[in-house]
Design a protein around this motif. Structure first.
Motif, PDB file in Angstrom:
ATOM      1  N   GLY A  57       0.829  -1.200   0.000  1.00 38.31           N
ATOM      2  CA  GLY A  57       0.000   0.000   0.000  1.00 38.31           C
ATOM      3  C   GLY A  57       0.857   1.240   0.000  1.00 38.31           C
ATOM      4  N   ALA A  58       0.521   2.216  -0.843  1.00 36.05           N
ATOM      5  CA  ALA A  58       1.316   3.440  -0.963  1.00 36.05           C
ATOM      6  C   ALA A  58       0.387   4.614  -1.244  1.00 36.05           C
ATOM      7  CB  ALA A  58       2.352   3.304  -2.079  1.00 36.05           C
ATOM      8  N   THR A  59       0.908   5.809  -1.060  1.00 33.00           N
ATOM      9  CA  THR A  59       0.138   7.029  -1.328  1.00 33.00           C
ATOM     10  C   THR A  59       0.590   7.646  -2.637  1.00 33.00           C
ATOM     11  OG1 THR A  59      -0.285   7.510   1.003  1.00 33.00           O
ATOM     12  CG2 THR A  59      -0.370   9.366  -0.528  1.00 33.00           C
ATOM     13  N   ARG A  60      -0.370   7.879  -3.507  1.00 30.35           N
ATOM     14  CA  ARG A  60      -0.121   8.477  -4.822  1.00 30.35           C
ATOM     15  C   ARG A  60      -0.497   9.944  -4.758  1.00 30.35           C
ATOM     16  NH1 ARG A  60       1.425  10.206  -8.961  1.00 30.35           N
ATOM     17  NH2 ARG A  60       0.730   9.727 -11.070  1.00 30.35           N
ATOM     18  N   PHE A  61       0.484  10.828  -4.902  1.00 28.83           N
ATOM     19  CA  PHE A  61       0.254  12.272  -4.837  1.00 28.83           C
ATOM     20  C   PHE A  61       0.119  12.849  -6.237  1.00 28.83           C
ATOM     21  CE2 PHE A  61       2.090  16.568  -4.969  1.00 28.83           C
ATOM     22  CZ  PHE A  61       1.200  17.217  -4.121  1.00 28.83           C
ATOM     23  N   ARG A  62      -0.856  13.737  -6.433  1.00 29.56           N
ATOM     24  CA  ARG A  62      -1.074  14.356  -7.737  1.00 29.56           C
ATOM     25  C   ARG A  62      -1.341  15.852  -7.578  1.00 29.56           C
ATOM     26  NH1 ARG A  62      -4.231   9.735  -7.979  1.00 29.56           N
ATOM     27  NH2 ARG A  62      -3.708   8.200  -9.592  1.00 29.56           N
ATOM     28  N   VAL A  63      -0.974  16.592  -8.618  1.00 23.37           N
ATOM     29  CA  VAL A  63      -1.313  18.009  -8.726  1.00 23.37           C
ATOM     30  C   VAL A  63      -2.396  18.145  -9.786  1.00 23.37           C
ATOM     31  CG1 VAL A  63      -0.459  20.313  -9.286  1.00 23.37           C
ATOM     32  CG2 VAL A  63       1.018  18.704  -8.066  1.00 23.37           C
ATOM     33  N   LEU A  64      -3.435  18.920  -9.484  1.00 20.77           N
ATOM     34  CA  LEU A  64      -4.527  19.168 -10.420  1.00 20.77           C
ATOM     35  C   LEU A  64      -4.536  20.631 -10.822  1.00 20.77           C
ATOM     36  CD1 LEU A  64      -7.403  17.283  -8.523  1.00 20.77           C
ATOM     37  CD2 LEU A  64      -5.839  16.363 -10.258  1.00 20.77           C
ATOM     38  N   VAL A  65      -4.844  20.876 -12.083  1.00 19.88           N
ATOM     39  CA  VAL A  65      -5.014  22.239 -12.578  1.00 19.88           C
ATOM     40  C   VAL A  65      -6.407  22.327 -13.202  1.00 19.88           C
ATOM     41  CG1 VAL A  65      -4.160  24.044 -14.110  1.00 19.88           C
ATOM     42  CG2 VAL A  65      -2.549  22.473 -13.020  1.00 19.88           C
ATOM     43  N   ASP A  66      -7.255  23.174 -12.636  1.00 15.67           N
ATOM     44  CA  ASP A  66      -8.648  23.286 -13.078  1.00 15.67           C
ATOM     45  C   ASP A  66      -9.331  21.926 -13.085  1.00 15.67           C
ATOM     46  OD1 ASP A  66      -8.343  26.021 -13.431  1.00 15.67           O
ATOM     47  OD2 ASP A  66      -7.683  25.788 -15.516  1.00 15.67           O
ATOM     48  N   GLY A  67      -9.031  21.128 -12.078  1.00 12.31           N
ATOM     49  CA  GLY A  67      -9.664  19.834 -11.918  1.00 12.31           C
ATOM     50  C   GLY A  67      -9.074  18.711 -12.721  1.00 12.31           C
ATOM     51  N   ALA A  68      -8.129  19.002 -13.617  1.00 13.81           N
ATOM     52  CA  ALA A  68      -7.501  17.964 -14.449  1.00 13.81           C
ATOM     53  C   ALA A  68      -6.089  17.700 -13.952  1.00 13.81           C
ATOM     54  CB  ALA A  68      -7.478  18.397 -15.916  1.00 13.81           C
ATOM     55  N   SER A  69      -5.636  16.484 -14.135  1.00 12.48           N
ATOM     56  CA  SER A  69      -4.291  16.131 -13.707  1.00 12.48           C
ATOM     57  C   SER A  69      -3.266  16.960 -14.452  1.00 12.48           C
ATOM     58  CB  SER A  69      -4.030  14.641 -13.957  1.00 12.48           C
ATOM     59  OG  SER A  69      -2.683  14.330 -13.679  1.00 12.48           O
ATOM     60  N   ALA A  70      -2.265  17.424 -13.733  1.00  9.89           N
ATOM     61  CA  ALA A  70      -1.177  18.171 -14.359  1.00  9.89           C
ATOM     62  C   ALA A  70      -0.126  17.239 -14.946  1.00  9.89           C
ATOM     63  CB  ALA A  70      -0.520  19.101 -13.331  1.00  9.89           C
ATOM     64  N   GLU A  71      -0.336  15.918 -14.818  1.00 12.25           N
ATOM     65  CA  GLU A  71       0.611  14.971 -15.386  1.00 12.25           C
ATOM     66  C   GLU A  71       0.573  15.027 -16.901  1.00 12.25           C
ATOM     67  OE1 GLU A  71      -0.723  11.252 -14.031  1.00 12.25           O
ATOM     68  OE2 GLU A  71      -0.071  11.558 -11.955  1.00 12.25           O
ATOM     69  N   ALA A  72       1.699  14.699 -17.491  1.00 17.82           N
ATOM     70  CA  ALA A  72       1.739  14.564 -18.941  1.00 17.82           C
ATOM     71  C   ALA A  72       0.961  13.318 -19.335  1.00 17.82           C
ATOM     72  CB  ALA A  72       3.177  14.432 -19.426  1.00 17.82           C
ATOM     73  N   PRO A  73       0.230  13.337 -20.444  1.00 18.51           N
ATOM     74  CA  PRO A  73      -0.494  12.157 -20.878  1.00 18.51           C
ATOM     75  C   PRO A  73       0.450  11.080 -21.356  1.00 18.51           C
ATOM     76  CG  PRO A  73      -0.561  13.831 -22.577  1.00 18.51           C
ATOM     77  CD  PRO A  73       0.092  14.471 -21.377  1.00 18.51           C
ATOM     78  N   GLU A  74      -0.049   9.873 -21.406  1.00 14.46           N
ATOM     79  CA  GLU A  74       0.749   8.766 -21.915  1.00 14.46           C
ATOM     80  C   GLU A  74       1.063   8.992 -23.387  1.00 14.46           C
ATOM     81  OE1 GLU A  74       2.022   6.240 -20.355  1.00 14.46           O
ATOM     82  OE2 GLU A  74       1.244   7.011 -18.485  1.00 14.46           O
ATOM     83  N   PRO A  75       2.229   8.607 -23.850  1.00 13.65           N
ATOM     84  CA  PRO A  75       2.546   8.741 -25.256  1.00 13.65           C
ATOM     85  C   PRO A  75       1.651   7.832 -26.074  1.00 13.65           C
ATOM     86  CG  PRO A  75       4.200   7.417 -24.153  1.00 13.65           C
ATOM     87  CD  PRO A  75       3.310   7.958 -23.086  1.00 13.65           C
ATOM     88  N   GLY A  76       1.349   8.244 -27.287  1.00 13.76           N
ATOM     89  CA  GLY A  76       0.450   7.485 -28.117  1.00 13.76           C
ATOM     90  C   GLY A  76       1.147   6.463 -28.979  1.00 13.76           C
ATOM     91  N   HIS A  77       2.433   6.253 -28.755  1.00 10.42           N
ATOM     92  CA  HIS A  77       3.153   5.285 -29.561  1.00 10.42           C
ATOM     93  C   HIS A  77       4.285   4.700 -28.753  1.00 10.42           C
ATOM     94  CE1 HIS A  77       6.411   8.211 -29.938  1.00 10.42           C
ATOM     95  NE2 HIS A  77       5.460   9.092 -30.122  1.00 10.42           N
ATOM     96  N   GLY A  78       4.795   3.579 -29.242  1.00  6.48           N
ATOM     97  CA  GLY A  78       5.972   2.979 -28.605  1.00  6.48           C
ATOM     98  C   GLY A  78       5.591   2.196 -27.375  1.00  6.48           C
TER      99      GLY A  78
END
Length: 456
Positions: A57-78
């Motif tokens: 069990g672990a804690t996953r920390f995230r930053v949100l901007v206007d309710g959406a994740s500030a993470e980069a999206p997964e690449p669409g290839h590879g």
């Protein structure tokens, strides 16, 4: 009793993973949210969830901007981006000196990590609060200065950002004032660094120790080719710290993770002798087979607890000498103590060619090892030194001043578990008093001990 915070980087490190681990260890999310609100970054919020990482069990920390994740999206290839450790994938270095930073708290170690020189985008748009605006160092300093951090924490945060800016300026060969902090200027990166400074101050450890840093291996893609892991900024940040590579050929240590760990760790090594009170795991982005994709922190008390002993890590630095003017040894001892040695001693030995020699042994705090080694190289004829780390256990010590017919004399008292085991006058003070009164040192010593025993 001192509090120790141990950062276990067995799977690398990233800013969001450190914050996740500290939240998991007991930092109230509400207090972190209140701090983030003082940054006055439009639409920014934070969240933390409990997740599973290889059965842990672990804690996953995230930053949100206007309710959406500030993470980069997964690449669409590879292929999937390595470990998905949230360690920096999408990490681009602008030619203008962008500070190397994970793409949001999703830093994704490994294959998708693009170090694009001169490109602004991350394979993502700038809508939905996910854009990474260019920010100068002065702009980020302004954000820190208006934050709710304490004065000491603001100074520490500015020092961290400045260190990263100077490293990037050196890599890209531009003046620091011309460095534009691209990805590390993004809100998620600012929150990771400022939030970690706040969290570490909240726990108020007396000493922070880190494990050797798992940097990963392989390469990361760049618009002009591939860069070796660890990335250029990460390499600069970990200079002087022990690193290694383990596991699949992916990036495990991000620049932000390296910045925070090396900026705080007073020493590196295995888990120090401590009584653990809190444990926290900060999760990476994905659950991966094998080793849990997480950073671990252990928080506890050093020493032997109620036994009353003080247990600490020390560096042992040694060298043998058989060709030096013996007059130098006196000066050497003084220079070693000035460099931070807690103890130093000389042992007669027999060396090669049947030469009598001297073994010089120095004990120092791990973070003073380099300074002690420099003195040995500068002041002696040695051509090399050996270093190791070990644990030493000491009695609790304090000074008690006693009034005697000769004046006030300090007595060093050593205790264990509350019981006094040793007491002795400070020798240099006995010498001083003896010279003042024309007495022998042993007479002053006896007078001081009698005065102590009369009242204790």
């Amino acid at each position: 009793m001192a509090r120790i915070l141990y950062i276990d980087c067995y799977s690398g490190a990233a800013g969001d993973m450190l914050l996740g681990a500290l939240l998991d260890a007991g930092l109230p999310l509400a207090e972190l949210r209140a701090l983030v609100a003082t940054l006055d970054l439009s639409g920014v919020a934070v969240e933390a969830d409990r997740v599973d990482r290889a059965g842990i069990g672990a804690t996953r920390f995230r930053v949100l901007v206007d309710g959406a994740s500030a993470e980069a999206p997964e690449p669409g290839h590879g292929p999937e981006r390595g470990h998905g450790h949230e360690h920096g994938h999408g990490h681009r270095h602008d030619q203008g000196g962008q500070l190397g930073r994970e793409r949001g708290p999703g830093h994704e170690h490994g294959d998708g990590h693009e170090h694009g020189h001169g490109a602004h985008g991350h394979g993502q748009g700038h809508g939905g609060g996910r854009g990474h605006p260019h920010r100068s160092l002065s702009a980020i300093v302004a954000i820190v200065e208006r934050s709710g951090l304490s004065a000491a924490a603001r100074e520490r945060a500015v020092t961290l950002f400045t260190r990263l800016a100077e490293i990037e300026a050196g890599i890209h060969q531009v003046p620091v004032e011309e460095v534009h902090l691209h990805e590390v200027g993004a809100v998620d990166s600012i929150v990771d660094i400022v939030g970690s400074v706040f969290a570490l101050e909240w726990f108020a450890p007396d000493r922070i120790v880190a494990s050797p840093l798992n940097v990963g291996s392989g390469t990361v893609r760049c618009e002009h080719g591939e860069l070796p892991v660890p990335a250029p900024a990460t390499v600069r940040l970990v200079q002087g710290a022990p690193i290694y590579s383990s596991g699949p050929p992916v990036e495990r240590l991000t620049p932000t993770g390296a910045l925070l760990v090396t900026g705080y760790a007073a020493s590196y090594g295995g888990v120090p002798t401590m009584t653990v009170r809190n444990v926290g795991y900060g999760a990476g982005r994905r659950d991966l087979a094998g080793t849990p994709n997480a950073l671990r922190v252990l928080i506890g008390d050093d020493g032997a607890g109620d036994a009353g002993a003080v247990v600490e890590r020390v560096a042992v630095v040694e060298c043998e000498i058989d060709d030096m003017n013996p007059q130098i040894y006196g000066v050497l001892m003084d220079r070693l103590r000035a460099a931070g040695a807690v103890d130093a001693y000389y042992t007669p030995i027999q060396m090669k060619k049947n030469r009598p020699g001297t073994l010089v042994t120095v004990l120092a705090a791990p973070d003073r090892r380099h300074a002690v080694s420099e003195v040995l190289f500068a002041e002696t004829t040695t051509l090399g030194v050996r270093t190791s780390e070990t644990t030493r256990e000491c009695l609790e010590r304090h000074l008690v001043e006693v009034e005697t017919p000769l004046g006030t004399i300090p007595i060093k008292v050593a205790r264990r578990g509350g019981a006094v085991l040793n007491a002795a006058p400070e020798f240099e003070d006995c010498v001083r008093v003896a010279e003042t009164h024309g007495m022998s040192v042993k007479q002053v010593h006896a007078v001081a001990m009698k005065a102590y025993l009369d009242v204790h």
